[in-house]
Motif scaffolding. Structure first.
Motif, PDB file in Angstrom:
ATOM      1  N   ILE A  22       0.834  -1.201   0.000  1.00  0.00           N
ATOM      2  CA  ILE A  22       0.000   0.000   0.000  1.00  0.00           C
ATOM      3  C   ILE A  22       0.866   1.247   0.000  1.00  0.00           C
ATOM      4  O   ILE A  22       0.677   2.166  -0.808  1.00  0.00           O
ATOM      5  N   GLN A  23       1.852   1.273   0.917  1.00  0.00           N
ATOM      6  CA  GLN A  23       2.730   2.441   0.985  1.00  0.00           C
ATOM      7  C   GLN A  23       3.595   2.550  -0.274  1.00  0.00           C
ATOM      8  O   GLN A  23       3.785   3.644  -0.807  1.00  0.00           O
ATOM      9  N   ARG A  24       4.098   1.382  -0.747  1.00  0.00           N
ATOM     10  CA  ARG A  24       4.942   1.433  -1.948  1.00  0.00           C
ATOM     11  C   ARG A  24       4.149   1.935  -3.151  1.00  0.00           C
ATOM     12  O   ARG A  24       4.611   2.793  -3.915  1.00  0.00           O
ATOM     13  N   ALA A  25       2.926   1.433  -3.311  1.00  0.00           N
ATOM     14  CA  ALA A  25       2.100   1.867  -4.439  1.00  0.00           C
ATOM     15  C   ALA A  25       1.763   3.348  -4.337  1.00  0.00           C
ATOM     16  O   ALA A  25       1.727   4.065  -5.344  1.00  0.00           O
ATOM     17  N   SER A  26       1.521   3.830  -3.127  1.00  0.00           N
ATOM     18  CA  SER A  26       1.178   5.245  -2.957  1.00  0.00           C
ATOM     19  C   SER A  26       2.334   6.143  -3.371  1.00  0.00           C
ATOM     20  O   SER A  26       2.139   7.146  -4.066  1.00  0.00           O
ATOM     21  N   VAL A  27       3.553   5.780  -2.950  1.00  0.00           N
ATOM     22  CA  VAL A  27       4.716   6.608  -3.308  1.00  0.00           C
ATOM     23  C   VAL A  27       4.970   6.542  -4.814  1.00  0.00           C
ATOM     24  O   VAL A  27       5.215   7.564  -5.465  1.00  0.00           O
ATOM     25  N   LEU A  28       4.895   5.345  -5.386  1.00  0.00           N
ATOM     26  CA  LEU A  28       5.131   5.204  -6.826  1.00  0.00           C
ATOM     27  C   LEU A  28       4.092   5.994  -7.627  1.00  0.00           C
ATOM     28  O   LEU A  28       4.408   6.595  -8.655  1.00  0.00           O
ATOM     29  N   THR A  29       2.852   6.006  -7.137  1.00  0.00           N
ATOM     30  CA  THR A  29       1.801   6.760  -7.826  1.00  0.00           C
ATOM     31  C   THR A  29       2.094   8.248  -7.802  1.00  0.00           C
ATOM     32  O   THR A  29       1.890   8.963  -8.789  1.00  0.00           O
ATOM     33  N   VAL A  53      -4.067  -1.626 -16.971  1.00  0.00           N
ATOM     34  CA  VAL A  53      -4.799  -0.848 -15.960  1.00  0.00           C
ATOM     35  C   VAL A  53      -6.227  -1.362 -15.833  1.00  0.00           C
ATOM     36  O   VAL A  53      -6.750  -1.564 -14.726  1.00  0.00           O
ATOM     37  N   LEU A  54      -6.876  -1.614 -16.980  1.00  0.00           N
ATOM     38  CA  LEU A  54      -8.262  -2.065 -16.943  1.00  0.00           C
ATOM     39  C   LEU A  54      -8.370  -3.438 -16.283  1.00  0.00           C
ATOM     40  O   LEU A  54      -9.314  -3.707 -15.530  1.00  0.00           O
ATOM     41  N   GLN A  55      -7.391  -4.312 -16.561  1.00  0.00           N
ATOM     42  CA  GLN A  55      -7.389  -5.620 -15.901  1.00  0.00           C
ATOM     43  C   GLN A  55      -7.252  -5.457 -14.388  1.00  0.00           C
ATOM     44  O   GLN A  55      -7.904  -6.173 -13.613  1.00  0.00           O
ATOM     45  N   ALA A  56      -6.410  -4.528 -13.958  1.00  0.00           N
ATOM     46  CA  ALA A  56      -6.257  -4.279 -12.512  1.00  0.00           C
ATOM     47  C   ALA A  56      -7.540  -3.732 -11.921  1.00  0.00           C
ATOM     48  O   ALA A  56      -7.965  -4.126 -10.828  1.00  0.00           O
ATOM     49  N   LEU A  57      -8.193  -2.822 -12.647  1.00  0.00           N
ATOM     50  CA  LEU A  57      -9.455  -2.261 -12.157  1.00  0.00           C
ATOM     51  C   LEU A  57     -10.534  -3.331 -12.103  1.00  0.00           C
ATOM     52  O   LEU A  57     -11.489  -3.221 -11.329  1.00  0.00           O
ATOM     53  N   ASN A  66     -16.491   0.882  -6.657  1.00  0.00           N
ATOM     54  CA  ASN A  66     -15.139   1.442  -6.692  1.00  0.00           C
ATOM     55  C   ASN A  66     -14.645   1.615  -8.122  1.00  0.00           C
ATOM     56  O   ASN A  66     -13.965   2.600  -8.433  1.00  0.00           O
ATOM     57  N   PHE A  67     -14.982   0.687  -9.016  1.00  0.00           N
ATOM     58  CA  PHE A  67     -14.579   0.848 -10.419  1.00  0.00           C
ATOM     59  C   PHE A  67     -15.263   2.062 -11.040  1.00  0.00           C
ATOM     60  O   PHE A  67     -14.641   2.849 -11.764  1.00  0.00           O
ATOM     61  N   ALA A  78      -8.463  -0.260  -3.979  1.00  0.00           N
ATOM     62  CA  ALA A  78      -9.280   0.696  -4.741  1.00  0.00           C
ATOM     63  C   ALA A  78      -8.787   2.122  -4.540  1.00  0.00           C
ATOM     64  O   ALA A  78      -8.699   2.902  -5.497  1.00  0.00           O
ATOM     65  N   ASP A  79      -8.467   2.472  -3.290  1.00  0.00           N
ATOM     66  CA  ASP A  79      -7.978   3.829  -3.019  1.00  0.00           C
ATOM     67  C   ASP A  79      -6.723   4.132  -3.822  1.00  0.00           C
ATOM     68  O   ASP A  79      -6.580   5.210  -4.411  1.00  0.00           O
ATOM     69  N   VAL A  80      -5.788   3.168  -3.848  1.00  0.00           N
ATOM     70  CA  VAL A  80      -4.530   3.386  -4.564  1.00  0.00           C
ATOM     71  C   VAL A  80      -4.774   3.445  -6.074  1.00  0.00           C
ATOM     72  O   VAL A  80      -4.217   4.298  -6.772  1.00  0.00           O
ATOM     73  N   LEU A  81      -5.623   2.556  -6.586  1.00  0.00           N
ATOM     74  CA  LEU A  81      -5.888   2.549  -8.025  1.00  0.00           C
ATOM     75  C   LEU A  81      -6.632   3.815  -8.463  1.00  0.00           C
ATOM     76  O   LEU A  81      -6.407   4.323  -9.563  1.00  0.00           O
ATOM     77  N   LYS A  82      -7.507   4.333  -7.610  1.00  0.00           N
ATOM     78  CA  LYS A  82      -8.175   5.605  -7.941  1.00  0.00           C
ATOM     79  C   LYS A  82      -7.140   6.712  -8.070  1.00  0.00           C
ATOM     80  O   LYS A  82      -7.200   7.538  -8.987  1.00  0.00           O
ATOM     81  N   ALA A  83      -6.214   6.750  -7.104  1.00  0.00           N
ATOM     82  CA  ALA A  83      -5.158   7.773  -7.169  1.00  0.00           C
ATOM     83  C   ALA A  83      -4.293   7.576  -8.409  1.00  0.00           C
ATOM     84  O   ALA A  83      -3.895   8.547  -9.065  1.00  0.00           O
ATOM     85  N   LEU A  84      -4.006   6.330  -8.742  1.00  0.00           N
ATOM     86  CA  LEU A  84      -3.151   6.058  -9.902  1.00  0.00           C
ATOM     87  C   LEU A  84      -3.848   6.480 -11.199  1.00  0.00           C
ATOM     88  O   LEU A  84      -3.228   7.096 -12.075  1.00  0.00           O
TER      89      LEU A  84
END
Length: 875
Positions: free
Chosen positions: A771-778, A828-832, A839-840, A805-811
């Motif tokens: 979660i933290q890694r994805a947030s920083v990378l985003t 991206v769509l596959q991840a969503l 959330n989607f 969902a929170d991280v993907l929304k930010a991304l």
């Protein structure tokens, strides 16, 4: 040899009406694809039944072949991706359509608890394949692991192989280990794999619990599990881990009990004792009871005794005695309800007597309802208790609360509601019951109309307005007849939204309100709507207030709306306030609106305030309009006796300081003893005097508390020049706690120059938690596009769907046609597609520019249609 279908073999677009012969449902898509009938595949997945449901899903679900439908959607999605070159608009529209269908199924799967899936299989309502399909569709790794464990006893060998593949795909090690452990009794050959996964779990508490389960198969790892448990720092978690090991290592029970006794928090201590209860030998019971006795909070002591009483029934009377002694009637009611299933008949009667003795009518009715399943004969008594509540307000609330839980007694509930003497509460009860009896709305209206108290009648009529808008004129007429000024003003204030011509009347009513706080609030609420000719009267209402707190409140609320000719009177009103706190508040509220000729009087009033904090607040409010007062303000700031007050005062003064006063401001800031507030003061000054930024950063670097360092660095980052950013990044990387480090890096990311981005990316990659890694990378992605794929991978690895969902929304908010190619769009769509539908749908606005870029307006229109259809198929 299988022969593919050719065009016309089955004809039409009613594929879902086919009878299942054991073959066609599993292979229909294969045949259509081999026959080149790709368009028929997409038509198949949008067919509807006569009732407006998705035809193919409904038929597959009916036949227990939900997995076939999921597989078909996945294949159709792949075909849509491959069709992009031939028809981009259709391809993009179909890709999003299949994401919508998939996320709808995710939502459906996420709403079914694992235990219910297992029961549906057990009672042959679902097939095992159907249950596994829903478990696999869940996008929360913890629920997926629980689901695999729950349904594993019902799976065939073929399905167990599929379940194992699902377990191995779970990203989170603790959830993957739990899933493997749950499958292990049915697939013994995977035990070594489960053990290897468990040993990699970073969290000691989770690792100890999984090792404990695996110890059934590997007794030799019990010492390893015990050593892990003993290293857990948190006493509550350590007690939980030791308790889990106790059945296998009974010799550690005294240690586990001692750990539980050492827990300072009453709630956690009570819970720990309750969880130990199943394993305690009788010789340790006195010590456990002694621990329960010293728990200060009676409700927590009860939790411990209740847990112990399940295994030592002889202490049930003691547990009931503690429950009876709980002072708070709400918790007493909960305790009695929780204890009821375990009480013998002679104690149940005592519990019932205790429930009947509860004075609070609502809680008594609630606990009687809670006891009724164990004493069914008292269910009518619960309703009778509600009927007997003397306070008709609580009787109305009790009836409304009971109605959903006692459907068989709803007619009687309605009769009780009709018998409430107070028309207002009768109207409230009937309005509350209307969701169960919509046909009684006319009756509720009639009851409201005959309420004698006009204030209550107006409130009741306004309450009915959402269901019966035509009652508004009647509500206004009723409000005008209310004698109590406060209630009349409240009703008129609500109704003024619909009838602005009643504002003079409303103001006159406000003037007559006896309670001055209520008068001030009512006046503040009316002020934005008052015409200029009513403002002198409104100011007169303020001046007439005897209590200074409401006078300051009302004056501040009225000030923005006063014309210049009324401001001298407003300032005089502020100056007359004796309490320095409220005088400072009134001066600060007035300052932006005062003309130049009134500012000296306001300044004199501020300087006369003796309390340094309140004087600083007033001077800070005036400083933007009287810069010459700034030199004298520092003495006031120095005299404030609390660090945050000094920092706040300096930060407020900073925008107005000339450079000549910076040395004195710095001296005050440097004298602040608390590191965080010193950094805040320096930051506030540095915004306007950048030359002190190195000093501010040095203070942040030296902070001992890492959370404060991360927060201070994040707040300082937007103001740092490029030459200080390497040092700031070094400070962020040096924070040991990953959450705080990620927080600091996230705050720094938007401000880093290009040459530092690789170092920041390296720091982000080193963060272990997804979660933290994805947030920083985003946060890095807009400035370092190559970070986007890594951010996406980290986001996909987050086990919790809501956090993912929170991280993907930010991304998705960082995506643009400039940084997304077709391949990454599909990733991206596959991840969503791993999200739930709500959330989607929240990401669609972020995706719109990409949809237009790849598919144009035709795709956007198709997606709008898809949202409407899919939302109808799966509500």
């Amino acid at each position: 040899m299988e022969v593919p279908l050719i065009k016309g073999d089955l004809g039409g677009s009613n594929w879902h009406s086919l009878e299942d012969d054991g073959y066609i449902y599993n292979q229909l898509l294969w045949h259509l694809e081999k026959a080149g009938q790709i368009a028929q595949i997409h038509l198949l997945l949008r067919e509807e039944t006569a009732e407006g449901h998705n035809g193919w899903y409904s038929q597959c679900e009916r036949e227990g072949k939900t997995a076939v439908f999921i597989k078909d959607v996945s294949r159709a999605w792949q075909l849509a991706e491959g069709h992009f070159i031939e028809n981009p608009s259709e391809s993009i529209g179909l890709q999003v359509r299949y994401t919508l269908i998939t996320t709808s199924l995710n939502s459906l799967a996420g709403n079914i608890p694992p235990e219910l899936i297992a029961l549906l299989i057990q009672h042959e309502i679902w097939t095992p394949a159907q249950g596994l399909a829903y478990v696999r569709q869940s996008q929360d790794s913890e629920k997926q692991a629980e689901g695999l464990r729950a349904i594993s006893p019902y799976l065939t060998s073929t399905l167990l192989t599929e379940a194992l593949a699902t377990a191995r795909e779970i990203w989170y090690e603790s959830d993957r280990a739990e899933a493997l452990t749950g499958l292990a009794p049915h697939l013994p050959e995977i035990l070594p794999e489960a053990l290897a996964t468990a040993r990699k779990i970073g969290d000691k508490s989770s690792r100890a619990l999984i090792l404990k389960e695996l110890a059934l198969y590997f007794p030799e790892i019990l010492p390893e599990a015990l050593a892990t448990a003993r290293k857990i720092g948190n006493k509550s978690y350590r007690a939980r881990a030791l308790t889990g090991l106790a059945p296998h290592l009974p010799e550690i029970l005294p240690e586990a009990l001692a750990t539980a006794r050492a827990i300072e928090d009453d709630n956690s201590c009570g819970a720990a004792l309750a969880s130990l209860a199943p394993y305690l030998p009788e010789n340790l019971l006195p010590e456990a009871l002694a621990t329960a006795d010293v728990i200060w909070a009676q409700s927590s002591s009860f939790v411990a005794l209740k847990g112990l009483s399940l295994y030592f029934p002889e202490i049930l009377p003691r547990a009931l005695e503690v429950a009876r002694g709980i002072g708070d009637e709400y918790y007493r009611a909960r305790a009695l309800t929780g204890l009821a299933p375990h009480l013998p008949e002679n104690l149940l009667s005592e519990a019932l007597a205790t429930a009947r003795a509860i004075e609070h009518k609502r809680f008594r009715a609630e606990v009687l309802t809670g006891l009724a399943p164990y004493l069914p004969e008292i269910l009518p008594e619960a309703l009778a208790a509600a009927r007997a509540i003397e306070d008709e307000r609580f009787r109305a609330e009790a009836l409304t609360g009971l109605a959903p839980h006692l459907p068989s007694l709803l007619p009687e509930t309605l009769e009780i509601a009709r018998g409430i003497g107070n028309e207002y509460y009768r109207a409230r009860a009937l309005t509350g019951l209307a969701s169960h009896f919509p046909k009684i709305l006319p009756e509720a209206l009639e009851v409201a109309r005959v309420i004698g108290d006009k204030s209550s009648r107006a409130v009741a009529l306004v309450g009915l307005a959402p269901y019966l808008p035509g009652v508004l004129p009647e509500a206004l007429a009723t409000a005008r007849e209310i004698k109590d000024e406060g209630y009349r003003a409240e009703a008129l204030k609500e109704l003024a939204l619909y009838f602005p011509e009643i504002l003079p009347e409303a103001l006159a009513v406000v003037r007559g309100i006896g309670d001055e706080i209520s008068r001030a609030r009512a006046l503040t609420g009316l002020a934005p709507h008052l015409p200029e000719n009513l403002l002198p009267e409104a100011l007169a209402v303020v001046r007439g207030m005897g209590w200074e707190a409401p006078r300051a409140l009302a004056l501040t609320g009225l000030a923005p709306h006063l014309p210049e000719n009324l401001l001298p009177e407003a300032l005089a009103t502020a100056r007359e306030i004796g309490d320095e706190r409220f005088r400072a508040e009134a001066l600060t509220g007035l300052a932006p609106h005062l003309p130049e000729n009134l500012l000296p009087k306001a300044l004199a009033t501020a300087r006369a305030i003796k309390d340094e904090g309140y004087r600083a607040e007033a001077l800070r409010g005036l400083a933007p309009y009287l810069p010459e007062i700034l030199p004298g303000a520092f003495a006031t700031v120095r005299a404030i006796g609390y660090w945050n007050g000094q920092a706040e005062a300096l930060t407020g003064l900073a925008p107005h300081l000339p450079e000549s006063l910076l040395p004195e401001a710095l001296e005050v800031a440097r004298g602040i003893g608390d590191e965080y507030y010193r950094s805040e003061a320096l930051r506030g000054l540095a915004i306007y005097f950048p030359e002190i930024l190195p000093e501010a950063l040095a203070v942040v670097r030296g902070m001992g508390w890492k959370s404060s360092r991360a927060l201070a660095l994040t707040r300082l980052a937007p103001h740092l020049p490029e030459n200080l950013l390497p040092e700031a990044l070094e400070v962020a990387r040096g924070i040991g706690d990953e959450y705080d480090r990620a927080w600091a890096l996230t705050g720094l990311a938007p401000h880093l120059p290009e040459n530092l981005l690789p170092e920041a990316l390296e720091a982000a990659r080193a963060i272990k938690y997804e979660i933290q890694r994805a947030s920083v990378l985003t946060r890095l992605a807009p400035y370092f596009p190559q970070a986007l794929p890594e951010a996406l991978e980290a986001a996909k690895a987050i086990g919790d769907e809501s956090k993912r969902a929170d991280v993907l929304k930010a991304l998705t908010a960082t995506l643009t046609p400039a940084n997304v190619d077709l391949s990454f769009w599909q990733d991206v769509l596959q991840a969503l597609g791993t999200l739930t539908r709500p959330n989607f749908l929240e990401t669609i606005p972020n995706l719109a520019p990409l949809i237009l870029h790849f598919g144009g307006e035709v795709a956007l229109r198709e997606i709008h249609q898809a949202i409407r259809e899919v939302s109808r198929w799966w509500r």
